[in-house]
Design a protein around this motif. Structure first.
Motif, short mmCIF file in Angstrom:
data_model
loop_
_atom_site.label_atom_id
_atom_site.label_comp_id
_atom_site.label_asym_id
_atom_site.label_seq_id
_atom_site.Cartn_x
_atom_site.Cartn_y
_atom_site.Cartn_z
N GLU A 187 10.06 17.45 10.00
CA GLU A 187 10.16 16.00 10.07
C GLU A 187 10.33 15.57 11.52
O GLU A 187 10.84 16.34 12.34
N GLN A 188 9.97 14.32 11.80
CA GLN A 188 10.22 13.76 13.13
C GLN A 188 11.72 13.59 13.30
O GLN A 188 12.42 13.19 12.38
N ALA A 189 12.19 13.88 14.49
CA ALA A 189 13.63 13.84 14.77
C ALA A 189 14.13 12.40 14.84
O ALA A 189 13.37 11.47 15.11
N ASN A 190 15.42 12.24 14.60
CA ASN A 190 16.10 10.97 14.76
C ASN A 190 16.14 10.63 16.25
O ASN A 190 16.06 11.52 17.10
N LEU A 191 16.27 9.34 16.56
CA LEU A 191 16.33 8.92 17.97
C LEU A 191 17.45 9.63 18.73
O LEU A 191 17.33 9.90 19.92
N LYS A 192 18.52 9.93 18.04
CA LYS A 192 19.65 10.63 18.66
C LYS A 192 19.23 11.99 19.21
O LYS A 192 19.78 12.47 20.20
N HIS A 193 18.24 12.61 18.57
CA HIS A 193 17.81 13.95 18.97
C HIS A 193 16.42 13.98 19.60
O HIS A 193 15.81 15.05 19.69
N TYR A 214 12.40 18.03 13.75
CA TYR A 214 13.38 18.84 13.03
C TYR A 214 12.60 19.89 12.25
O TYR A 214 11.64 19.55 11.56
N VAL A 215 12.99 21.13 12.34
CA VAL A 215 12.37 22.18 11.55
C VAL A 215 13.48 22.80 10.72
O VAL A 215 14.41 23.39 11.25
N TYR A 216 13.38 22.61 9.40
CA TYR A 216 14.37 23.16 8.48
C TYR A 216 13.83 24.50 8.01
O TYR A 216 12.74 24.59 7.44
N LEU A 217 14.60 25.57 8.23
CA LEU A 217 14.13 26.93 7.97
C LEU A 217 14.60 27.42 6.60
O LEU A 217 15.67 27.03 6.10
N ALA A 246 0.86 -1.19 0.00
CA ALA A 246 0.00 0.00 0.00
C ALA A 246 0.89 1.23 0.00
O ALA A 246 1.80 1.36 0.81
N ALA A 247 0.62 2.11 -0.92
CA ALA A 247 1.44 3.33 -1.05
C ALA A 247 1.10 4.29 0.08
O ALA A 247 -0.05 4.70 0.24
N LYS A 248 2.10 4.61 0.88
CA LYS A 248 1.91 5.56 1.97
C LYS A 248 2.19 6.94 1.41
O LYS A 248 3.24 7.18 0.83
N PRO A 249 1.23 7.85 1.54
CA PRO A 249 1.47 9.18 0.97
C PRO A 249 2.63 9.87 1.67
O PRO A 249 2.65 9.98 2.89
N GLN A 250 3.59 10.28 0.89
CA GLN A 250 4.76 10.97 1.43
C GLN A 250 4.55 12.48 1.32
O GLN A 250 4.06 12.96 0.31
N PRO A 251 4.92 13.23 2.36
CA PRO A 251 4.81 14.67 2.25
C PRO A 251 5.79 15.17 1.19
O PRO A 251 6.84 14.57 0.97
N ALA A 252 5.43 16.25 0.55
CA ALA A 252 6.28 16.80 -0.50
C ALA A 252 7.61 17.22 0.09
O ALA A 252 7.67 17.87 1.13
N LEU A 253 8.67 16.86 -0.60
CA LEU A 253 10.01 17.23 -0.18
C LEU A 253 10.31 18.61 -0.74
O LEU A 253 10.32 18.81 -1.94
N ARG A 254 10.54 19.57 0.16
CA ARG A 254 10.77 20.95 -0.26
C ARG A 254 12.20 21.39 0.00
O ARG A 254 12.48 22.57 0.08
N MET A 255 13.08 20.42 0.16
CA MET A 255 14.48 20.74 0.41
C MET A 255 15.35 19.76 -0.37
O MET A 255 14.84 18.81 -0.96
N ASP A 256 16.62 19.99 -0.35
CA ASP A 256 17.57 19.13 -1.04
C ASP A 256 17.47 17.70 -0.50
O ASP A 256 17.48 17.49 0.72
N ALA A 257 17.37 16.72 -1.39
CA ALA A 257 17.16 15.33 -0.98
C ALA A 257 18.34 14.81 -0.16
O ALA A 257 18.14 14.06 0.80
N ARG A 258 19.55 15.18 -0.52
CA ARG A 258 20.71 14.69 0.21
C ARG A 258 20.74 15.27 1.63
O ARG A 258 21.01 14.56 2.61
#
Length: 186
Positions: free
Chosen positions: A167-173, A180-183, A68-80
């Motif tokens: 995005e949800q933060a990594n377990l480390k954070h 995570y909020v990318y500005l 089942a395809a899970k809808p992914q939020p649009a990526l608005r930043m550099d993929a890397r």
């Protein structure tokens, strides 16, 4: 396996007598008490419905089902950069902890923090909301008001103009208790 026995003649006569007195459960009209009962007509068998599933035999492997395809939020930043952020390889430039605040206090602090971080040139900030406490109720309820409310606030004005990706933060954070909020650049 036991063999089926045949009816003796007196059993067959008894069966025929019982069968003559029966009627269909859904007959159109009840019989008159003054007339003898007639045997009910036998309805033809219903047409066989098409099976929805393909037949399966023992030993066969089931056909692979597409996931089942899970809808992914649009990526608005550099993929890397996004990938590095999700793996916890990017360190946040600053962080805010909203634990213990009411919704009204947290909203004001979040607006102040995000706008100041953007004006300071920060790109990645960490917003710690906490996971919320576990409530054992029979009805499902969201756990943690801040955890559910902060992503909505980040999509509304005046923060929507400053925020590029959430995005949800990594377990480390902080994992599920942090974002995570990318500005955007000013």
């Amino acid at each position: 396996m036991a063999r089926r026995r045949t009816l003796r003649p007196e059993e067959a006569d008894l069966w025929q007598a019982v069968a003559r007195t029966t009627r269909a459960m859904h007959s159109p009209a009840p019989p008159s008490p003054h007339l003898p009962l007639e045997p009910a007509p036998v309805a033809p068998p219903a047409p066989k419905a098409e099976p929805r599933l393909t037949p399966f035999r023992l030993g066969e492997r089931p056909l692979p089902q597409p996931p089942a395809a899970k809808p992914q939020p649009a990526l608005r930043m550099d993929a890397r950069t996004h990938d590095r952020m999700l793996r916890g390889k990017l360190a946040p430039d600053s962080r805010i902890d909203l634990h213990g605040m009411t919704l009204a206090q947290a909203h004001g602090e979040l607006i102040h923090f995000i706008l100041n971080a953007q004006s300071s040139g920060h790109r990645l900030v960490l917003v710690i909301t906490g996971k919320g406490r576990i409530v054992h109720d029979p009805l499902p309820r969201p756990m943690g008001a801040l955890r559910h409310q902060v992503p909505h606030w980040l999509r509304l004005s005046p923060l929507a103009q400053a925020v590029q990706q959430v995005e949800q933060a990594n377990l480390k954070h902080g994992g599920a208790g942090a974002l995570y909020v990318y500005l955007r650049r000013r």
